[in-house]
Design a protein around this motif. Structure first.
Motif, PDB file in Angstrom:
ATOM      1  N   VAL A 203      44.256  40.669  55.652  1.00  0.00           N
ATOM      2  CA  VAL A 203      44.587  41.179  54.324  1.00  0.00           C
ATOM      3  C   VAL A 203      44.473  40.007  53.361  1.00  0.00           C
ATOM      4  CG1 VAL A 203      46.325  42.232  52.852  1.00  0.00           C
ATOM      5  CG2 VAL A 203      46.152  42.915  55.239  1.00  0.00           C
ATOM      6  N   PHE A 204      43.734  40.202  52.286  1.00  0.00           N
ATOM      7  CA  PHE A 204      43.532  39.132  51.314  1.00  0.00           C
ATOM      8  C   PHE A 204      44.287  39.444  50.034  1.00  0.00           C
ATOM      9  CE2 PHE A 204      40.793  37.378  47.794  1.00  0.00           C
ATOM     10  CZ  PHE A 204      41.198  36.056  47.951  1.00  0.00           C
ATOM     11  N   VAL A 205      44.975  38.419  49.505  1.00  0.00           N
ATOM     12  CA  VAL A 205      45.685  38.524  48.230  1.00  0.00           C
ATOM     13  C   VAL A 205      45.115  37.459  47.301  1.00  0.00           C
ATOM     14  CG1 VAL A 205      47.919  38.482  47.064  1.00  0.00           C
ATOM     15  CG2 VAL A 205      47.766  39.275  49.444  1.00  0.00           C
ATOM     16  N   GLY A 206      44.594  37.902  46.163  1.00  0.00           N
ATOM     17  CA  GLY A 206      44.008  36.958  45.213  1.00  0.00           C
ATOM     18  C   GLY A 206      44.384  37.315  43.793  1.00  0.00           C
ATOM     19  N   ASP A 207      43.616  36.804  42.838  1.00  0.00           N
ATOM     20  CA  ASP A 207      43.863  37.121  41.433  1.00  0.00           C
ATOM     21  C   ASP A 207      42.534  37.401  40.746  1.00  0.00           C
ATOM     22  OD1 ASP A 207      42.945  34.590  39.731  1.00  0.00           O
ATOM     23  OD2 ASP A 207      43.936  33.834  41.531  1.00  0.00           O
ATOM     24  N   SER A 208      42.613  37.923  39.544  1.00  0.00           N
ATOM     25  CA  SER A 208      41.401  38.359  38.842  1.00  0.00           C
ATOM     26  C   SER A 208      40.809  37.280  37.953  1.00  0.00           C
ATOM     27  CB  SER A 208      41.712  39.602  37.995  1.00  0.00           C
ATOM     28  OG  SER A 208      42.766  39.337  37.076  1.00  0.00           O
ATOM     29  N   ASP A 212      38.092  35.997  42.705  1.00  0.00           N
ATOM     30  CA  ASP A 212      38.680  36.636  43.881  1.00  0.00           C
ATOM     31  C   ASP A 212      38.327  38.117  43.993  1.00  0.00           C
ATOM     32  OD1 ASP A 212      39.771  34.285  44.688  1.00  0.00           O
ATOM     33  OD2 ASP A 212      41.805  34.716  44.002  1.00  0.00           O
ATOM     34  N   VAL A 213      38.046  38.763  42.872  1.00  0.00           N
ATOM     35  CA  VAL A 213      37.585  40.154  42.949  1.00  0.00           C
ATOM     36  C   VAL A 213      36.259  40.210  43.707  1.00  0.00           C
ATOM     37  CG1 VAL A 213      36.760  42.133  41.622  1.00  0.00           C
ATOM     38  CG2 VAL A 213      38.813  40.912  40.883  1.00  0.00           C
ATOM     39  N   LEU A 214      35.373  39.272  43.413  1.00  0.00           N
ATOM     40  CA  LEU A 214      34.107  39.202  44.147  1.00  0.00           C
ATOM     41  C   LEU A 214      34.344  38.901  45.623  1.00  0.00           C
ATOM     42  CD1 LEU A 214      31.961  37.142  41.592  1.00  0.00           C
ATOM     43  CD2 LEU A 214      31.844  39.602  42.034  1.00  0.00           C
ATOM     44  N   VAL A 215      35.306  38.031  45.893  1.00  0.00           N
ATOM     45  CA  VAL A 215      35.652  37.727  47.281  1.00  0.00           C
ATOM     46  C   VAL A 215      36.127  38.992  47.989  1.00  0.00           C
ATOM     47  CG1 VAL A 215      37.217  36.444  48.793  1.00  0.00           C
ATOM     48  CG2 VAL A 215      36.234  35.324  46.796  1.00  0.00           C
ATOM     49  N   THR A 229      42.208  46.229  53.309  1.00  0.00           N
ATOM     50  CA  THR A 229      42.758  46.269  51.953  1.00  0.00           C
ATOM     51  C   THR A 229      42.766  44.887  51.323  1.00  0.00           C
ATOM     52  OG1 THR A 229      44.233  48.060  52.654  1.00  0.00           O
ATOM     53  CG2 THR A 229      44.710  47.026  50.548  1.00  0.00           C
ATOM     54  N   ILE A 230      42.498  44.871  50.026  1.00  0.00           N
ATOM     55  CA  ILE A 230      42.571  43.651  49.225  1.00  0.00           C
ATOM     56  C   ILE A 230      43.564  43.895  48.091  1.00  0.00           C
ATOM     57  CG2 ILE A 230      41.272  42.000  47.820  1.00  0.00           C
ATOM     58  CD1 ILE A 230      40.246  42.166  50.709  1.00  0.00           C
ATOM     59  N   PHE A 231      44.418  42.915  47.825  1.00  0.00           N
ATOM     60  CA  PHE A 231      45.339  43.001  46.689  1.00  0.00           C
ATOM     61  C   PHE A 231      44.988  41.897  45.695  1.00  0.00           C
ATOM     62  CE2 PHE A 231      47.688  44.895  50.200  1.00  0.00           C
ATOM     63  CZ  PHE A 231      48.132  46.080  49.628  1.00  0.00           C
ATOM     64  N   ILE A 232      44.817  42.287  44.439  1.00  0.00           N
ATOM     65  CA  ILE A 232      44.445  41.349  43.385  1.00  0.00           C
ATOM     66  C   ILE A 232      45.510  41.355  42.297  1.00  0.00           C
ATOM     67  CG2 ILE A 232      42.778  40.807  41.574  1.00  0.00           C
ATOM     68  CD1 ILE A 232      41.682  40.218  44.323  1.00  0.00           C
ATOM     69  N   HIS A 233      46.122  40.208  42.088  1.00  0.00           N
ATOM     70  CA  HIS A 233      47.087  40.018  41.006  1.00  0.00           C
ATOM     71  C   HIS A 233      46.293  39.905  39.703  1.00  0.00           C
ATOM     72  CE1 HIS A 233      50.019  37.080  38.895  1.00  0.00           C
ATOM     73  NE2 HIS A 233      50.484  38.304  38.760  1.00  0.00           N
ATOM     74  N   ASP A 234      46.408  40.918  38.857  1.00  0.00           N
ATOM     75  CA  ASP A 234      45.568  40.985  37.657  1.00  0.00           C
ATOM     76  C   ASP A 234      46.128  40.092  36.558  1.00  0.00           C
ATOM     77  OD1 ASP A 234      43.603  41.676  35.898  1.00  0.00           O
ATOM     78  OD2 ASP A 234      44.461  43.623  35.373  1.00  0.00           O
ATOM     79  N   VAL A 235      45.368  39.070  36.185  1.00  0.00           N
ATOM     80  CA  VAL A 235      45.819  38.130  35.159  1.00  0.00           C
ATOM     81  C   VAL A 235      44.948  38.183  33.909  1.00  0.00           C
ATOM     82  CG1 VAL A 235      46.852  36.568  36.839  1.00  0.00           C
ATOM     83  CG2 VAL A 235      44.466  36.238  36.179  1.00  0.00           C
ATOM     84  N   VAL A 236      44.002  39.132  33.860  1.00  0.00           N
ATOM     85  CA  VAL A 236      43.097  39.206  32.709  1.00  0.00           C
ATOM     86  C   VAL A 236      43.058  40.607  32.098  1.00  0.00           C
ATOM     87  CG1 VAL A 236      41.648  37.285  33.482  1.00  0.00           C
ATOM     88  CG2 VAL A 236      41.090  39.623  34.207  1.00  0.00           C
ATOM     89  N   SER A 237      44.085  41.418  32.375  1.00  0.00           N
ATOM     90  CA  SER A 237      44.190  42.761  31.780  1.00  0.00           C
ATOM     91  C   SER A 237      42.936  43.593  32.026  1.00  0.00           C
ATOM     92  CB  SER A 237      44.468  42.657  30.272  1.00  0.00           C
ATOM     93  OG  SER A 237      45.669  41.959  30.031  1.00  0.00           O
ATOM     94  N   THR A 238      42.598  43.775  33.278  1.00  0.00           N
ATOM     95  CA  THR A 238      41.421  44.556  33.655  1.00  0.00           C
ATOM     96  C   THR A 238      41.578  46.008  33.203  1.00  0.00           C
ATOM     97  OG1 THR A 238      41.111  43.152  35.589  1.00  0.00           O
ATOM     98  CG2 THR A 238      39.994  45.294  35.597  1.00  0.00           C
ATOM     99  N   ALA A 248      38.741  52.371  44.655  1.00  0.00           N
ATOM    100  CA  ALA A 248      37.939  53.236  45.520  1.00  0.00           C
ATOM    101  C   ALA A 248      37.225  52.436  46.606  1.00  0.00           C
ATOM    102  CB  ALA A 248      36.921  54.012  44.685  1.00  0.00           C
ATOM    103  N   LYS A 249      37.078  51.128  46.386  1.00  0.00           N
ATOM    104  CA  LYS A 249      36.435  50.249  47.366  1.00  0.00           C
ATOM    105  C   LYS A 249      37.457  49.491  48.212  1.00  0.00           C
ATOM    106  CE  LYS A 249      32.741  48.059  45.874  1.00  0.00           C
ATOM    107  NZ  LYS A 249      31.832  47.204  45.068  1.00  0.00           N
ATOM    108  N   GLY A 250      38.750  49.827  48.031  1.00  0.00           N
ATOM    109  CA  GLY A 250      39.790  49.159  48.803  1.00  0.00           C
ATOM    110  C   GLY A 250      40.284  47.866  48.197  1.00  0.00           C
ATOM    111  N   VAL A 251      39.966  47.636  46.917  1.00  0.00           N
ATOM    112  CA  VAL A 251      40.412  46.432  46.209  1.00  0.00           C
ATOM    113  C   VAL A 251      41.405  46.881  45.134  1.00  0.00           C
ATOM    114  CG1 VAL A 251      39.712  44.442  44.822  1.00  0.00           C
ATOM    115  CG2 VAL A 251      38.203  45.302  46.638  1.00  0.00           C
ATOM    116  N   HIS A 252      42.685  46.601  45.346  1.00  0.00           N
ATOM    117  CA  HIS A 252      43.744  47.144  44.494  1.00  0.00           C
ATOM    118  C   HIS A 252      44.277  46.073  43.545  1.00  0.00           C
ATOM    119  CE1 HIS A 252      43.945  50.865  46.859  1.00  0.00           C
ATOM    120  NE2 HIS A 252      43.730  50.081  47.905  1.00  0.00           N
ATOM    121  N   LEU A 253      44.158  46.334  42.241  1.00  0.00           N
ATOM    122  CA  LEU A 253      44.672  45.417  41.234  1.00  0.00           C
ATOM    123  C   LEU A 253      46.101  45.803  40.866  1.00  0.00           C
ATOM    124  CD1 LEU A 253      41.590  44.838  41.083  1.00  0.00           C
ATOM    125  CD2 LEU A 253      41.944  44.338  38.647  1.00  0.00           C
TER     126      LEU A 253
END
Length: 316
Positions: A203-208, A212-215, A229-238, A248-253
């Motif tokens: 499980v990968f946890v990154g930020d936007s 890391d979204v590309l990762v 599953t991937i979890f992305i801490h959104d720091v750029v107001s996506t 839908a691709k399993g990458v959750h912001l």
């Protein structure tokens, strides 16, 4: 797995590793089988300095034939074990510590509220007694310099924040010039890591903020079964449409780690007990933040109130 094996390999890692010492390392590792091999690998990966398992196999071992012998043995022994659990891989800057793009908290080495509790919840998984604990590995785009100084500095900061045991996969100077390059460097590290621990999911946890979204997208595309599953801490107001596309691709912001815990629980990845723990630790940390302005505090607390309400609804 015996402590003697661990100590023997650690001794062989000191200084330059000569060919006969590389062969001794391979003999030790290839002489251990099944779950005992997994325990040995985990023990080697928990070193306080930069001489972890990844450094051992891909750094200290220079002879490709010896390295391939070790990796082939690891793969063969992992296959009958199935899936023992998950390894948690996490970025550091802006994921754990607000350093570059994360402006909702003061910059520095005070963790984002709830971040470490969330990583621990993922490490524990949804069961009361996971097969192993302490499976935290941090990815960073920062290059490893002589004697692992960057890794040592990062580990010290994490240790002071409360992470007692972890390993770090460093980047390189060649990967710092763009987000795509940073992503490529991290994906290369992930591929190495999977070769070392094929008996675990990831499980990968990154930020936007820095690729890391590309990762996350690359990890999901390459290994959808092993990396669910991937979890992305959104720091750029996506924007929400982009969030929906990625989900839908399993990458959750997510905006907060309370929100991350809620999503992880819905996906069956953390227990309700640990959702409560993340909420409690996040709120406690939030109350200790030295805010830079009332506006910063208000905007951040609004996000937390929304996600805490969702958590309370979930655990009722």
């Amino acid at each position: 797995m015996s402590e003697e094996h661990v100590q023997a390999i650690h001794a062989l890692q000191e200084g330059w590793t000569r060919r006969h010492e590389e062969e001794q390392v391979a003999d030790i590792i290839c002489g251990v089988e099944g779950e005992e091999l997994t325990r040995l690998k985990n023990a080697l990966n928990r070193r306080d300095d930069h001489h972890d398992l990844e450094e051992l196999v891909f750094g200290d071992i220079d002879d490709e034939a010896i390295r391939e012998r070790i990796l082939a043995h690891i793969a063969a022994e992992a296959q009958p074990l199935g899936r023992l659990g998950v390894k948690v891989l996490s970025d550091i800057d802006d994921t754990i510590f607000p350093m570059v793009h994360e402006r909702r908290y003061p910059r520095g080495h005070t963790p984002v509220p709830g971040s470490l509790a969330f990583l621990q919840a993922l490490d524990d998984g949804p069961v009361e007694s996971p097969w192993s604990r302490g499976d935290l590995t941090f990815l960073t785009a920062r290059p490893e310099v002589a004697f692992g100084l960057i890794e040592s500095t990062s580990k010290n900061a994490l240790r002071e924040a409360g992470v007692a045991s972890s390993s770090i996969l460093s980047g390189g100077l060649a990967f710092l010039h763009s987000k795509d390059a940073m992503a490529d460097g991290k994906l290369g590290n992930v591929e190495r890591y999977r070769q070392l621990f094929p008996e675990y999911g990831i499980v990968f946890v990154g930020d936007s903020g820095q690729g890391d979204v590309l990762v996350g997208e690359g990890m999901r595309e390459a290994h959808p079964e092993a990396i669910p599953t991937i979890f992305i801490h959104d720091v750029v107001s996506t924007p929400q449409p982009e969030r929906d596309r990625l989900a839908a691709k399993g990458v959750h912001l997510v905006d907060t780690y309370v929100g991350a815990a809620v999503q992880a629980s819905r996906l069956g990845m953390v227990s309700l007990h640990n959702v409560k723990t993340v909420v409690a630790e996040a709120i406690s940390a939030l109350d200790s933040v030295s805010w830079e302005s009332p506006e910063q505090e208000h905007a951040t607390r609004e996000l937390f109130l929304r996600d805490v309400d969702a958590a309370h609804t979930l655990v009722r």
